[in-house]
Design an enzyme around this catalytic site. Structure first.
Site, short mmCIF file in Angstrom:
data_model
loop_
_atom_site.label_atom_id
_atom_site.label_comp_id
_atom_site.label_asym_id
_atom_site.label_seq_id
_atom_site.Cartn_x
_atom_site.Cartn_y
_atom_site.Cartn_z
N LYS A 89 0.87 -1.19 0.00
CA LYS A 89 0.00 0.00 0.00
C LYS A 89 0.90 1.23 0.00
O LYS A 89 1.95 1.24 0.67
CB LYS A 89 -0.87 -0.06 1.27
CG LYS A 89 -1.97 0.98 1.38
CD LYS A 89 -2.81 0.73 2.65
CE LYS A 89 -3.97 1.69 2.79
NZ LYS A 89 -4.81 1.39 3.97
N SER A 164 -9.76 1.10 2.90
CA SER A 164 -8.95 2.00 2.10
C SER A 164 -7.83 1.29 1.33
O SER A 164 -7.27 1.87 0.41
CB SER A 164 -8.32 3.07 3.00
OG SER A 164 -7.48 2.45 3.97
N SER A 188 -9.94 -1.46 7.02
CA SER A 188 -9.38 -1.22 5.69
C SER A 188 -8.58 -2.37 5.09
O SER A 188 -8.16 -2.28 3.94
CB SER A 188 -8.52 0.04 5.67
OG SER A 188 -9.34 1.17 5.67
N1 GLN Z 1 -13.61 3.68 6.65
C1 GLN Z 1 -12.57 3.94 7.59
C2 GLN Z 1 -12.29 5.43 7.63
O1 GLN Z 1 -12.60 6.06 6.67
C3 GLN Z 1 -11.38 3.18 7.13
C4 GLN Z 1 -10.24 3.36 8.05
C5 GLN Z 1 -9.18 2.36 7.85
O2 GLN Z 1 -9.31 1.23 8.27
N2 GLN Z 1 -8.07 2.83 7.33
O3 GLN Z 1 -11.79 5.94 8.60
#
Ligand code: GLN
Length: 528
Positions: A89, A164, A188
């Site tokens: 990532k 994400s 995420s």
């Molecule tokens: N949907 C979560 C957010 O927007 C995702 C966060 C994550 O796990 N990075 O904060």
């Protein structure tokens, strides 16, 4: 042949490497070729570094040859990831390379050092193919919040891969690479794994050092693996786990050997379930959950029972407060972590205003996207003098209550909990962009695990309306060894299920160069 090779799991590639029937250079070249040829319609990658990857592959081949010279013991001692391609990532530091975290504000930044996970992967001999797309600063559940345009889902190119860490998940699902690294602050890793039909795991908080990872919410962020099966994901977790002096929250807890010793035999794997106590938290069947998702999860529970597990419905009574707690704590920490992007120290910088403050405001105004600005505002507000007690302190107290809900179940003797990973299958581009709360609800079933610091894994458990559904298994802190055994057991018990032979529907479309890019699809969709 190239295609066949990219369909293999990491452990199958490792076996061929050791047997001497394949080299890491061949494996790496095949995956690079596939990623280059089929990423146009997917946009999983932000960078692919052929030259570095092939050099790392040659180094892996040399290590293997040297070990062979020393005898079978030396070959056995090599890490199973030696010579295997992996996606990172784009918030993981690789010395000299970009780490945009999906944001315009980090364009031009070059990481001065390797992240801890990068070092560990190099030690194991894994081959880093490149960096993958993500929601800006890991804020989002669809990868639509990337400053570089969205990623598509190989099961249906009109839909999101989740987020994400959507780029890594899509790359693994589309056979660009057998392994990927993501981060999980509230879901995420697990949610995109579920939406792309692969395995993704969020380890116990403190299992993997966050040194060299672009921070979002430091008390919740954890790094973890993606793979197409449990053994691959577990081996990757094994490679990156362990204490690191440079991250004071990384814990001096031994890394379970189970992670690289899961049964290869499906029946043997499934037999682990006999006599195990499994909790089914009723609060995770949230209102609005798709009926097809619920049906697949209940079928998976029946499989566990047939294999000999005792499944009992349980309650985690404070689950409902999870979303509100998360959306105080995470933005509060994000607003502090993101204060460093001032136009002086990192990447993007707008100059030429009347004074420093004008340049600062212009840099942040143009460098951050809308979702990031929303989080910074929410977080700053929650931490401000008059509201700190009412919001931030209250959220921290609720956090303790949520953690205690889980503690009670471990004390009562449950081995693992099972739940849905996501309340829905992959949704179409744009479906949740206009309504942030709808987007936030994507993580309703995953975020309590981050709030409590626990490990959770998502494994595929069938299809609903032709799209993958994820089954989430949750364990007590530091129980990744058992958790992976449980996940492998479910995988073993369903090894011959018909749905396992169904591949992502749009793999063929990805091979067609006239397939539109995800950004073109989104633009076409919003024009109609
Ligand atoms: N949907 C979560 C957010 O927007 C995702 C966060 C994550 O796990 N990075 O904060």
């Amino acid at each position: 042949m190239t295609d066949d090779l990219t369909r293999l799991a990491a452990h199958e590639l490792a076996a061929r490497l050791r047997a001497g029937v394949m080299t890491s250079r061949e494996i790496t070249a095949a995956h690079l070729a596939r990623a280059r040829a089929t990423d146009h319609g997917l946009h999983a990658w932000l960078t692919l570094d052929d030259e570095r990857a092939l050099a790392e592959a040659d180094a892996a081949d040399a290590r293997l040859a040297a070990a062979r010279g020393e005898g079978a013991g030396a070959v056995d001692a090599l890490h199973p990831l030696l010579g295997i391609p992996i996606a990172l990532k784009d918030l993981v530091s690789v010395a000299g390379g970009q780490a945009t975290a999906g944001s315009r504000i980090l364009v031009g930044y070059r990481a001065p050092f390797d992240a801890h996970v990068t070092e560990r992967l190099r030690d194991a001999g894994a081959v880093i193919l490149g960096k993958t797309n993500m929601d800006e600063f890991a804020m989002g559940s669809s990868t639509e919040h990337s400053a570089f345009g969205p990623t598509a889902n190989p099961w249906d190119l009109e839909r999101v891969p989740g987020g994400s860490s959507g780029g890594s998940a899509a790359a693994v699902a589309a056979y660009h690479v057998p392994l990927g690294i993501g981060t999980d602050t509230s879901g995420s890793i697990r949610q995109p794994a579920a939406l792309c039909g692969i395995v993704g795991m969020k380890p116990t908080y403190g299992r993997v050092s966050r040194y060299g990872i672009v921070a979002f919410a430091s008390s919740l962020d954890q790094i973890g693996p993606f793979g197409r099966d449990v053994r691959d994901a577990a081996a990757l977790l094994h490679a990156v786990s362990g204490r690191d002096e440079r991250d004071s929250t990384s814990a001096p807890v031994p890394v379970p050997h189970d992670l690289i010793d899961l049964p290869a035999d499906d029946d043997e794997a499934a037999s682990w379930l006999r006599g195990k106590r499994v909790g089914l938290p009723r609060e995770y069947f949230v209102p609005g959950m798709e009926s097809g998702v619920e049906a697949r999860v209940r079928e998976a529970v029946a499989v566990l029972e047939t294999a000999g597990a005792r499944v009992e419905e349980v309650s985690l009574p404070h689950t409902d407060y999870g979303l509100a707690t998360y959306y105080i704590v995470a933005p509060a920490e994000a607003s502090a972590n993101l204060a460093r992007y001032d136009g002086v120290r990192f990447g993007y910088s707008v100059r030429g205003g009347d004074d420093y403050l004008a340049d600062y405001l212009a840099t942040r105004g143009r460098g951050f996207g809308a979702e990031v600005k929303r989080r910074v505002m929410l977080g700053t507000y929650a931490l401000s003098a008059g509201y700190y007690d009412a919001f931030y302190v209250k959220a921290q107290k609720t956090r303790t209550l949520i953690k205690r809900d889980f503690d009670r179940l471990w004390e009562a003797g449950f081995d693992t909990l099972v739940a849905p990973t996501s309340p829905s299958v992959a949704f179409p581009f744009g479906a949740r962009m206009a309504d942030p709360v709808q987007m936030y609800l994507s993580d309703a079933c995953t975020l309590p695990v981050n709030i409590a610091g626990l490990p959770g894994i998502s494994v595929p458990c069938g299809l609903s309306e032709g799209l993958p559904v994820g089954l989430q298994l949750i364990g007590a802190a530091w129980s990744e060894g058992e958790l992976c055994r449980a996940a492998r057991a479910y995988e073993g018990a369903t090894a011959s299920a018909a749905w396992r032979s169904i591949l992502p529907h749009d793999l063929a479309a990805l091979e067609d160069p006239s397939t539109p890019t995800p950004a073109e699809r989104v633009a076409a969709g919003s024009a109609t």
